[in-house]
Design an enzyme around this catalytic site. Structure first.
Site, PDB file in Angstrom:
ATOM      1  N   ARG A  34       0.823  -1.219   0.000  1.00 55.03           N
ATOM      2  CA  ARG A  34       0.000   0.000   0.000  1.00 55.03           C
ATOM      3  C   ARG A  34       0.856   1.267   0.000  1.00 55.03           C
ATOM      4  O   ARG A  34       0.368   2.381  -0.184  1.00 55.03           O
ATOM      5  CB  ARG A  34      -0.925   0.029   1.218  1.00 55.03           C
ATOM      6  CG  ARG A  34      -1.970  -1.066   1.265  1.00 55.03           C
ATOM      7  CD  ARG A  34      -2.811  -0.964   2.536  1.00 55.03           C
ATOM      8  NE  ARG A  34      -3.535   0.292   2.566  1.00 55.03           N
ATOM      9  CZ  ARG A  34      -4.749   0.459   2.031  1.00 55.03           C
ATOM     10  NH1 ARG A  34      -5.330  -0.553   1.413  1.00 55.03           N
ATOM     11  NH2 ARG A  34      -5.378   1.612   2.082  1.00 55.03           N
ATOM     12  N   TRP A  90       2.819   6.087   1.316  1.00 56.09           N
ATOM     13  CA  TRP A  90       2.893   6.403  -0.113  1.00 56.09           C
ATOM     14  C   TRP A  90       2.658   7.899  -0.163  1.00 56.09           C
ATOM     15  O   TRP A  90       1.525   8.367  -0.055  1.00 56.09           O
ATOM     16  CB  TRP A  90       1.827   5.639  -0.909  1.00 56.09           C
ATOM     17  CG  TRP A  90       1.942   5.851  -2.383  1.00 56.09           C
ATOM     18  CD1 TRP A  90       1.187   6.670  -3.167  1.00 56.09           C
ATOM     19  CD2 TRP A  90       2.881   5.235  -3.265  1.00 56.09           C
ATOM     20  NE1 TRP A  90       1.595   6.605  -4.462  1.00 56.09           N
ATOM     21  CE2 TRP A  90       2.642   5.745  -4.564  1.00 56.09           C
ATOM     22  CE3 TRP A  90       3.902   4.325  -3.109  1.00 56.09           C
ATOM     23  CZ2 TRP A  90       3.381   5.359  -5.684  1.00 56.09           C
ATOM     24  CZ3 TRP A  90       4.642   3.939  -4.215  1.00 56.09           C
ATOM     25  CH2 TRP A  90       4.377   4.449  -5.491  1.00 56.09           C
ATOM     26  N   GLY A 149      -4.709   8.858   3.329  1.00 56.42           N
ATOM     27  CA  GLY A 149      -5.685   9.662   2.586  1.00 56.42           C
ATOM     28  C   GLY A 149      -5.158  11.064   2.340  1.00 56.42           C
ATOM     29  O   GLY A 149      -3.949  11.292   2.309  1.00 56.42           O
ATOM     30  N   LYS A 160      -2.307  -3.648 -23.715  1.00 53.58           N
ATOM     31  CA  LYS A 160      -2.643  -4.517 -22.569  1.00 53.58           C
ATOM     32  C   LYS A 160      -2.623  -5.983 -22.981  1.00 53.58           C
ATOM     33  O   LYS A 160      -2.108  -6.851 -22.284  1.00 53.58           O
ATOM     34  CB  LYS A 160      -4.020  -4.133 -22.033  1.00 53.58           C
ATOM     35  CG  LYS A 160      -4.000  -2.868 -21.197  1.00 53.58           C
ATOM     36  CD  LYS A 160      -3.426  -3.144 -19.830  1.00 53.58           C
ATOM     37  CE  LYS A 160      -2.744  -2.009 -19.151  1.00 53.58           C
ATOM     38  NZ  LYS A 160      -1.747  -1.272 -19.877  1.00 53.58           N
ATOM     39  N   GLU A 218       1.010  -7.234 -23.649  1.00 56.91           N
ATOM     40  CA  GLU A 218       1.908  -7.389 -22.493  1.00 56.91           C
ATOM     41  C   GLU A 218       1.395  -8.437 -21.509  1.00 56.91           C
ATOM     42  O   GLU A 218       2.165  -8.982 -20.737  1.00 56.91           O
ATOM     43  CB  GLU A 218       2.140  -6.059 -21.794  1.00 56.91           C
ATOM     44  CG  GLU A 218       0.929  -5.410 -21.177  1.00 56.91           C
ATOM     45  CD  GLU A 218       1.285  -4.094 -20.468  1.00 56.91           C
ATOM     46  OE1 GLU A 218       2.410  -3.965 -19.957  1.00 56.91           O
ATOM     47  OE2 GLU A 218       0.432  -3.206 -20.430  1.00 56.91           O
TER      48      GLU A 218
HETATM   49  C1  AGP Z   1       1.856  -0.226 -19.296  1.00 55.56           C
HETATM   50  O1  AGP Z   1       0.948  -1.249 -18.895  1.00 55.56           O
HETATM   51  C2  AGP Z   1       3.296  -0.684 -19.228  1.00 55.56           C
HETATM   52  N1  AGP Z   1       3.613  -1.150 -17.920  1.00 55.56           N
HETATM   53  C3  AGP Z   1       4.265   0.344 -19.780  1.00 55.56           C
HETATM   54  O2  AGP Z   1       3.861   0.672 -21.086  1.00 55.56           O
HETATM   55  C4  AGP Z   1       4.354   1.658 -18.994  1.00 55.56           C
HETATM   56  O3  AGP Z   1       3.172   2.416 -19.162  1.00 55.56           O
HETATM   57  C5  AGP Z   1       5.544   2.461 -19.537  1.00 55.56           C
HETATM   58  O4  AGP Z   1       6.719   1.710 -19.323  1.00 55.56           O
HETATM   59  C6  AGP Z   1       5.691   3.842 -18.876  1.00 55.56           C
HETATM   60  O5  AGP Z   1       5.928   3.668 -17.527  1.00 55.56           O
HETATM   61  P1  AGP Z   1       5.856   4.978 -16.580  1.00 55.56           P
HETATM   62  O6  AGP Z   1       4.441   5.455 -16.629  1.00 55.56           O
HETATM   63  O7  AGP Z   1       6.256   4.495 -15.220  1.00 55.56           O
HETATM   64  O8  AGP Z   1       6.802   6.000 -17.132  1.00 55.56           O
END
Ligand code: AGP
Length: 612
Positions: free
Chosen positions: A27, A74, A101, A488, A491
């Site tokens: 978290r 965080w 929060g 999506k 990957e």
């Molecule tokens: C998205 O699902 C991937 N994990 C990848 O494209 C990611 O968005 C990209 O590497 C950019 O990462 P960042 O937002 O941490 O810069």
């Protein structure tokens, strides 16, 4: 999103607190701290960095304590430093508070408390609560629960708070508003935590707290009241999860959990962004009105999913703020001698804030004189640190490699920027800004509606498990959504997928269509260019060649030619991507599960790509 734990019982508190924090590190993990209620005073230790840094400081002899509170952070307000780590104390060092929060009105609170003589030692919103509670506890004759009840009436935002005072160390008081808090009931000991993962090894008896309920635990007793001090009958339940499932909130994977966290992530990212006078609040930008009016161009820099958010920014910012926007793949940007100068605002979008391609592109733009605004989900990471300003999304840690809630909050963040620029440049009036902001504020509940269709969607996906390729079609803002849906699927399911602008089909890609090819089409919404008709024609074209068509369409819109229709709530055109993306996330998730892939850690991928 942070992890919080409270313990009061017969055993030494240090073990249940640290074990609880370890279970809650997902978290938040940029700093951690504890406050132990010893017989004479509070023992407080807190450190930036991972929990292991705190544990290293706690090696050796610790005072005896049978109660305490713990926090793993965080960062939202104030970077991840020792002084900003929780717990936060009052000036006497006798009252400690931890918080999950956002306290929306903390700056006003802090000013009032400083005016009344309180001195602050951190940059956080939470510390204001420590000083406020200290005052109110004295007003209520030492009754910490009464102090908490009154404090909540003075706070705006979303929060879970735990507090402990040296004068009654075995009494821990908690409260929640739009942020989770559960109570664990043990034998001669009781627990409080952000979620049951923290104490599931000690007890499976739990109580879920309702909104604005104040709970007090001692070793022998759990009492709950509303803000008026009226007793609330606890609703006890048995936890059926094991510890691993508990860390995922009962979901099988962090990715699915994070898909379901999207309504709150979007709501938290919007929190406090519209003032009572309908002004967009973007203090972070630190650009004068004159500088903003003098801007000639905006350049979005990002990679992967973040790049798709940048593409959506172009549609919104050009429409609302009437300023030219270029969207650049960060890995390509600096190799083409881009035209950048001091009249350029560069917006670097990055969930991790550590993506090397984006960082290197940002440095190139900065050297060329551009102002840099980061949109980032990770407080004090490298990209925000090297930017002139940063707008943090409040998605909380995103553990799964595949970006879901970070993407939606990136889109929300760049839309807020678009409204801000439109307002400051005098292009858009307050009423129009308010109307659009209210539409965005309605999105969390609309995302919830889409999430109610997850199970039928997962079932639908399994019907395409044998496919070797899936095509995604979109038009206007649906085009970046098509690209995101394809990414999506690549990957997560390790299968070929491509996103196209619907109008591009006839320029080549339609040759890919053969009988059985799955095509997912996002039907445009609310356009006056007849784009929906054009997409319906695209659907007919691919169907005529044997494609199996899934259409994502607004409720009530007539759709022809689809084998399946996924309905999403109606929303203005520019906001449709926030809703249309969710089914595509679920489609890719389920395809990965069906194929037995490692959903949260897909092969060959890292959560943050820190090499070029
Ligand atoms: C998205 O699902 C991937 N994990 C990848 O494209 C990611 O968005 C990209 O590497 C950019 O990462 P960042 O937002 O941490 O810069």
């Amino acid at each position: 999103m942070c992890g919080i734990v409270g313990y009061s019982g017969g055993q030494s508190a240090i073990a249940p607190l640290l074990e609880g924090l370890r279970r809650l590190e997902y978290r938040g993990y940029d700093s951690a701290g504890i406050a132990l209620g010893t017989a004479s005073k509070l023992f407080v230790e807190k450190r930036a960095g991972k929990l292991s840094n705190l544990e290293a400081e706690l090696k050796g002899s610790l005072p005896s304590a049978h109660s305490g509170i713990g926090h793993t952070r965080w960062a939202t307000h104030g970077g991840p430093t020792d002084k900003n780590a929780h717990p936060h104390l009052d000036n006497e060092g006798k009252l400690a508070v931890i918080h999950n929060g956002i306290i929306e009105n903390y700056t006003q609170l802090r000013a009032e408390l400083e005016h009344r003589g309180h001195s602050f030692s951190s940059d956080t919103d939470t510390e204001s609560v420590a000083h406020l509670l200290s005052e109110l506890r004295k007003k209520h004759g030492g009754d910490l629960a009464a102090a908490m009840r009154e404090a909540v009436t003075l706070l705006r935002g979303s929060f879970t708070l735990l507090a402990i005072h040296a004068d009654a160390p075995q009494t821990i008081v908690g409260v929640r508003r739009n942020s989770p808090l559960v109570v664990g009931i043990g034998k001669g000991e009781n627990f409080m935590a952000s979620d049951v993962a923290a104490f599931i090894d000690y007890t499976k008896r739990a109580i879920e707290l309702g909104q604005d309920e104040v709970v007090t635990i001692t070793p022998e007793k759990v009492s709950i009241t509303d803000l008026n001090g009226i007793a609330v009958v606890p609703k006890e339940y048995e936890i059926t999860w094991d510890a691993s499932a508990a860390e995922k909130g009962g979901f099988n994977h962090f990715m699915l959990k994070e898909i379901f966290e999207q309504p709150k992530a979007v709501a938290d990212t919007l929190l406090g962004r519209l003032s009572p006078s309908n002004q967009i609040v973007l203090d972070e930008l630190r650009l004068s009105t004159e500088e903003i009016k003098a801007l000639k161009k905006i350049v979005l820099l990002a990679c992967g999913t973040a790049y798709h958010a940048g593409m959506l920014a172009k549609y919104a910012i050009e429409k609302w703020a009437k300023i030219s926007v270029e969207v650049e793949l960060a890995s390509e940007f600096r190799y083409r001698d881009p035209l950048i100068d001091s009249s350029t605002l560069v917006i670097a979008i990055s969930q991790s804030g550590e993506t090397m391609d984006t960082l290197m592109a940002l440095r190139h733009a900065k050297a060329a004189g551009a102002r840099i605004l980061a949109v980032c989900n990770t407080n004090s990471s490298t990209i925000p640190r090297e930017s002139d300003a940063v707008l943090y999304t409040h998605a909380g840690p995103e553990i799964a490699v595949a970006s879901t809630k970070a993407f939606l909050t990136q889109v929300i963040a760049v839309y807020v920027i678009g409204l801000y620029l439109a307002q400051v440049r005098g292009i858009m009036g307050n009423d129009q800004v308010k109307e659009l902001f209210n539409e965005m504020s309605a999105l969390p509940s609309k995302i919830e509606q889409v999430l109610e269709t997850v199970e039928p969607l997962r079932k639908l996906t399994r019907g395409f498990a044998q496919s070797t390729s899936v095509l995604f079609l979109g038009r206007h803002v649906g085009f970046p959504v098509a690209l995101e849906g394809a990414l999506k699927l690549k990957e997560l399911a390790y299968m070929h997928a491509e996103g196209f602008a619907g109008g591009e089909l006839k320029h080549g890609p339609i040759a890919l269509i053969e009988p059985g090819t799955p095509v997912i089409a996002i039907l445009p919404t609310g356009h006056d260019h007849g784009l929906d008709e054009k997409m319906l024609s695209n659907i007919q074209e691919v169907k005529a060649r044997g494609a199996r068509v899934i259409v994502i369409a607004d409720e009530g819109v007539e759709v022809t030619g689809a084998e399946h229709i996924i309905r999403i709530p109606t929303t203005p055109a520019l906001f449709q991507p926030i809703l249309a993306t969710v089914p595509l996330q679920v489609f890719a998730y389920e395809m990965a599960v069906t194929r037995g892939n490692d959903v949260d850690q897909p092969r060959n991928l890292a959560k943050s790509v820190t090499v070029e």
